[in-house]
Design an enzyme around this catalytic site. Structure first.
Site, PDB file in Angstrom:
ATOM      1  N   ARG A  34       6.032   1.291   3.762  1.00 44.83           N
ATOM      2  CA  ARG A  34       7.000   1.439   4.846  1.00 44.83           C
ATOM      3  C   ARG A  34       6.304   1.478   6.203  1.00 44.83           C
ATOM      4  NH1 ARG A  34       8.128   3.345   0.446  1.00 44.83           N
ATOM      5  NH2 ARG A  34       9.979   2.525  -0.550  1.00 44.83           N
ATOM      6  N   ILE A 102      -0.400   1.749  -7.216  1.00 44.18           N
ATOM      7  CA  ILE A 102      -0.607   0.803  -8.306  1.00 44.18           C
ATOM      8  C   ILE A 102      -1.966   0.116  -8.175  1.00 44.18           C
ATOM      9  CG2 ILE A 102       1.863   0.399  -8.632  1.00 44.18           C
ATOM     10  CD1 ILE A 102       1.637  -2.104  -6.944  1.00 44.18           C
ATOM     11  N   ASP A 103      -2.828   0.673  -7.323  1.00 44.32           N
ATOM     12  CA  ASP A 103      -4.089  -0.009  -7.011  1.00 44.32           C
ATOM     13  C   ASP A 103      -5.260   0.410  -7.891  1.00 44.32           C
ATOM     14  OD1 ASP A 103      -4.866   2.531  -5.930  1.00 44.32           O
ATOM     15  OD2 ASP A 103      -3.855   1.996  -4.064  1.00 44.32           O
ATOM     16  N   HIS A 138       4.043   4.435 -11.317  1.00 36.87           N
ATOM     17  CA  HIS A 138       4.539   3.092 -11.009  1.00 36.87           C
ATOM     18  C   HIS A 138       3.679   2.008 -11.636  1.00 36.87           C
ATOM     19  CE1 HIS A 138       6.867   4.704  -7.228  1.00 36.87           C
ATOM     20  NE2 HIS A 138       7.417   5.051  -8.367  1.00 36.87           N
ATOM     21  N   CYS A 174       2.361 -14.059 -28.107  1.00 35.24           N
ATOM     22  CA  CYS A 174       3.721 -14.545 -28.393  1.00 35.24           C
ATOM     23  C   CYS A 174       4.204 -15.556 -27.359  1.00 35.24           C
ATOM     24  CB  CYS A 174       4.692 -13.373 -28.479  1.00 35.24           C
ATOM     25  SG  CYS A 174       5.146 -12.696 -26.866  1.00 35.24           S
ATOM     26  N   ASN A 237       0.421  14.762   5.079  1.00 35.68           N
ATOM     27  CA  ASN A 237       0.961  13.437   5.393  1.00 35.68           C
ATOM     28  C   ASN A 237       1.003  13.235   6.903  1.00 35.68           C
ATOM     29  OD1 ASN A 237       2.104  11.142   3.878  1.00 35.68           O
ATOM     30  ND2 ASN A 237       3.874  11.442   5.210  1.00 35.68           N
ATOM     31  N   ASP A 254      -4.788  13.438   8.431  1.00 37.34           N
ATOM     32  CA  ASP A 254      -5.339  12.384   7.589  1.00 37.34           C
ATOM     33  C   ASP A 254      -5.803  12.972   6.251  1.00 37.34           C
ATOM     34  OD1 ASP A 254      -7.195  10.360   6.509  1.00 37.34           O
ATOM     35  OD2 ASP A 254      -6.927   9.413   8.472  1.00 37.34           O
ATOM     36  N   VAL A 255      -5.407  12.327   5.176  1.00 40.12           N
ATOM     37  CA  VAL A 255      -5.806  12.823   3.847  1.00 40.12           C
ATOM     38  C   VAL A 255      -7.320  12.820   3.660  1.00 40.12           C
ATOM     39  CG1 VAL A 255      -3.668  12.275   2.598  1.00 40.12           C
ATOM     40  CG2 VAL A 255      -5.445  10.521   2.861  1.00 40.12           C
TER      41      VAL A 255
HETATM   42  P1  OAD Z   1       5.105   4.963   1.993  1.00 39.26           P
HETATM   43  O1  OAD Z   1       4.512   3.759   2.644  1.00 39.26           O
HETATM   44  O2  OAD Z   1       6.582   5.072   1.951  1.00 39.26           O
HETATM   45  O3  OAD Z   1       4.543   6.288   2.682  1.00 39.26           O
HETATM   46  C1  OAD Z   1       3.179   6.472   2.933  1.00 39.26           C
HETATM   47  C2  OAD Z   1       3.005   7.723   3.769  1.00 39.26           C
HETATM   48  O4  OAD Z   1       1.616   7.931   3.934  1.00 39.26           O
HETATM   49  C3  OAD Z   1       3.618   7.620   5.163  1.00 39.26           C
HETATM   50  O5  OAD Z   1       4.545   8.681   5.333  1.00 39.26           O
HETATM   51  C4  OAD Z   1       2.418   7.767   6.120  1.00 39.26           C
HETATM   52  O6  OAD Z   1       2.696   8.631   7.198  1.00 39.26           O
HETATM   53  C5  OAD Z   1       1.390   8.417   5.243  1.00 39.26           C
HETATM   54  N1  OAD Z   1      -0.002   8.054   5.579  1.00 39.26           N
HETATM   55  C6  OAD Z   1      -0.519   6.839   5.854  1.00 39.26           C
HETATM   56  N2  OAD Z   1      -1.839   6.902   6.045  1.00 39.26           N
HETATM   57  C7  OAD Z   1      -2.186   8.219   5.899  1.00 39.26           C
HETATM   58  C8  OAD Z   1      -3.411   8.938   5.976  1.00 39.26           C
HETATM   59  N3  OAD Z   1      -4.579   8.331   6.243  1.00 39.26           N
HETATM   60  N4  OAD Z   1      -3.369  10.278   5.779  1.00 39.26           N
HETATM   61  C9  OAD Z   1      -2.204  10.909   5.523  1.00 39.26           C
HETATM   62  N5  OAD Z   1      -1.022  10.265   5.409  1.00 39.26           N
HETATM   63  C10 OAD Z   1      -1.008   8.946   5.595  1.00 39.26           C
HETATM   64  O7  OAD Z   1       4.456   5.021   0.520  1.00 39.26           O
HETATM   65  P2  OAD Z   1       4.902   5.842  -0.777  1.00 39.26           P
HETATM   66  O8  OAD Z   1       5.507   7.134  -0.439  1.00 39.26           O
HETATM   67  O9  OAD Z   1       3.735   5.820  -1.688  1.00 39.26           O
HETATM   68  O10 OAD Z   1       6.909   1.550  -5.172  1.00 39.26           O
HETATM   69  O11 OAD Z   1       6.002   4.857  -1.350  1.00 39.26           O
HETATM   70  C11 OAD Z   1       6.526   5.083  -2.620  1.00 39.26           C
HETATM   71  C12 OAD Z   1       6.830   3.795  -3.341  1.00 39.26           C
HETATM   72  O12 OAD Z   1       7.584   2.902  -2.522  1.00 39.26           O
HETATM   73  C13 OAD Z   1       5.627   2.980  -3.720  1.00 39.26           C
HETATM   74  O13 OAD Z   1       5.008   3.454  -4.878  1.00 39.26           O
HETATM   75  C14 OAD Z   1       6.200   1.611  -3.920  1.00 39.26           C
HETATM   76  C15 OAD Z   1       7.147   1.551  -2.751  1.00 39.26           C
HETATM   77  O14 OAD Z   1       8.264   0.744  -2.909  1.00 39.26           O
HETATM   78  C16 OAD Z   1       6.468   0.702  -6.148  1.00 39.26           C
HETATM   79  O15 OAD Z   1       5.487   0.000  -6.011  1.00 39.26           O
HETATM   80  C17 OAD Z   1       7.265   0.726  -7.399  1.00 39.26           C
HETATM   81 ZN    ZN Z   2       3.562 -11.266 -26.003  1.00 43.00          ZN
END
Ligand code: OAD
Ligand code: ZN
Length: 268
Positions: A34, A102-103, A138, A174, A237, A254-255
């Site tokens: 996002r 998923i990395d 995921h 298959c 976050n 930052d994480v």
């Molecule tokens: P998002 O991209 O929605 O959120 C990532 C968050 O990490 C954001 O709120 C950023 O502020 C924060 N962020 C970025 N860099 C950072 C850093 N260096 N330190 C601290 N925070 C940081 O990602 P997810 O929450 O993982 O689904 O999204 C969930 C799922 O949505 C994913 O697994 C994916 C996607 O659709 C599938 O692949 C099935």
């Molecule tokens: Zn197969």
């Protein structure tokens, strides 16, 4: 300070769990989903849902190979946040790491930690998928899986098959269409992984969220339910999350800074 206080909570917890998202991999160069530079502002999420895969698997793979190149750069490496989480798990401070990523970088960090551990004294719990310490909610885009029979191969092999013109790449057993072993929109999460994550969340005294916007279900409900039960909630976050108001500790940071600091505080 607050790091010390959060570390104390982890030290005193009988059971602790971490949930990670794209923000943990961002410092390794993996784009977030996002936000302005996010994957879903460049790619159409509808192109990557399970219905598209079923309808036109060949076209799906053409698009997937492009997305995958952006998502899984060839020389991705785990960063200090992955390392700190692996260390916390190895030291028994976390019962498991539940990830939406998923990395495959948590597993790589665990392998590094294990290698260093083997040089040290004791062999401890660890955080590999095998030991149950890592729960990939995921899936993992470094694998491809046959939708028919479950045969798996690594993603590079699937990519080579795809690039050699056979689209979609097919199963050796298959001849079914291979699918990236990541959860697509519209797909169920791996049942065992979700059940295990729910169980651990239900038992946790401390729940640490790192680098997730907490906007995707059912992952986001894990810390919410833990907080409902009165578990201590720690959120690290950069941006706000919907659970911040209910968290005991919010590090808008930052994480790669906060997680190593937490680990180091626990070592003292
Ligand atoms: P998002 O991209 O929605 O959120 C990532 C968050 O990490 C954001 O709120 C950023 O502020 C924060 N962020 C970025 N860099 C950072 C850093 N260096 N330190 C601290 N925070 C940081 O990602 P997810 O929450 O993982 O689904 O999204 C969930 C799922 O949505 C994913 O697994 C994916 C996607 O659709 C599938 O692949 C099935
Ligand atoms: Zn197969």
């Amino acid at each position: 300070d607050r790091i010390e206080a959060a570390a104390r909570e982890l030290r005193e917890a009988d059971a602790a769990l971490a949930l990670t998202g794209a923000g943990v991999s961002a410092p390794s160069g993996v784009p977030p989903f996002r936000g302005e530079d996010g994957i879903w502002s460049e790619y159409d999420p509808d192109a990557f849902d399970v219905w598209r895969f079923r309808r036109e698997p060949g076209e799906f793979w053409t698009d997937w190979l492009e997305l995958r190149a952006d998502l899984l750069d060839a020389d991705l490496e785990p960063n200090a946040a992955h390392r700190a989480l692996a260390d916390l798990a190895t030291a028994g401070r976390l019962d498991a790491i539940v990830t939406q990523n998923i990395d495959g970088l948590h597993e790589e960090a665990a392998a590094l930690a294990d290698r260093e551990d083997a040089r040290g004294d004791a062999a401890r719990g660890g955080v590999s998928a095998d030991s149950g310490g890592l729960i990939e909610l995921h899936g993992n885009a470094r694998r491809a899986v046959c939708r028919n029979c479950g045969w798996t191969t690594d993603a590079d092999d699937a990519r080579e098959r795809a690039e050699s013109g056979d689209l979609p790449p097919r199963c050796d057993v298959c001849d079914g269409a291979l699918k990236p072993d990541a959860v697509l929109f519209g797909e169920q999460l791996p049942r065992d992984a979700l059940a295990r994550a729910r169980r651990l969340a239900a038992d946790s005294d401390v729940f640490l969220v790192a680098g997730s916007s907490l906007t995707v279900e059912p992952a986001a409900s894990l810390p919410a339910e833990a907080a409902d039960r009165g578990a201590t909630l720690v959120v690290v976050n950069l941006d706000e999350t919907p659970l911040d108001s209910r968290a005991d500790y919010v590090f808008r940071a930052d994480v790669t800074e906060t997680l190593p600091a937490l680990r180091d505080a626990l070592r003292e």
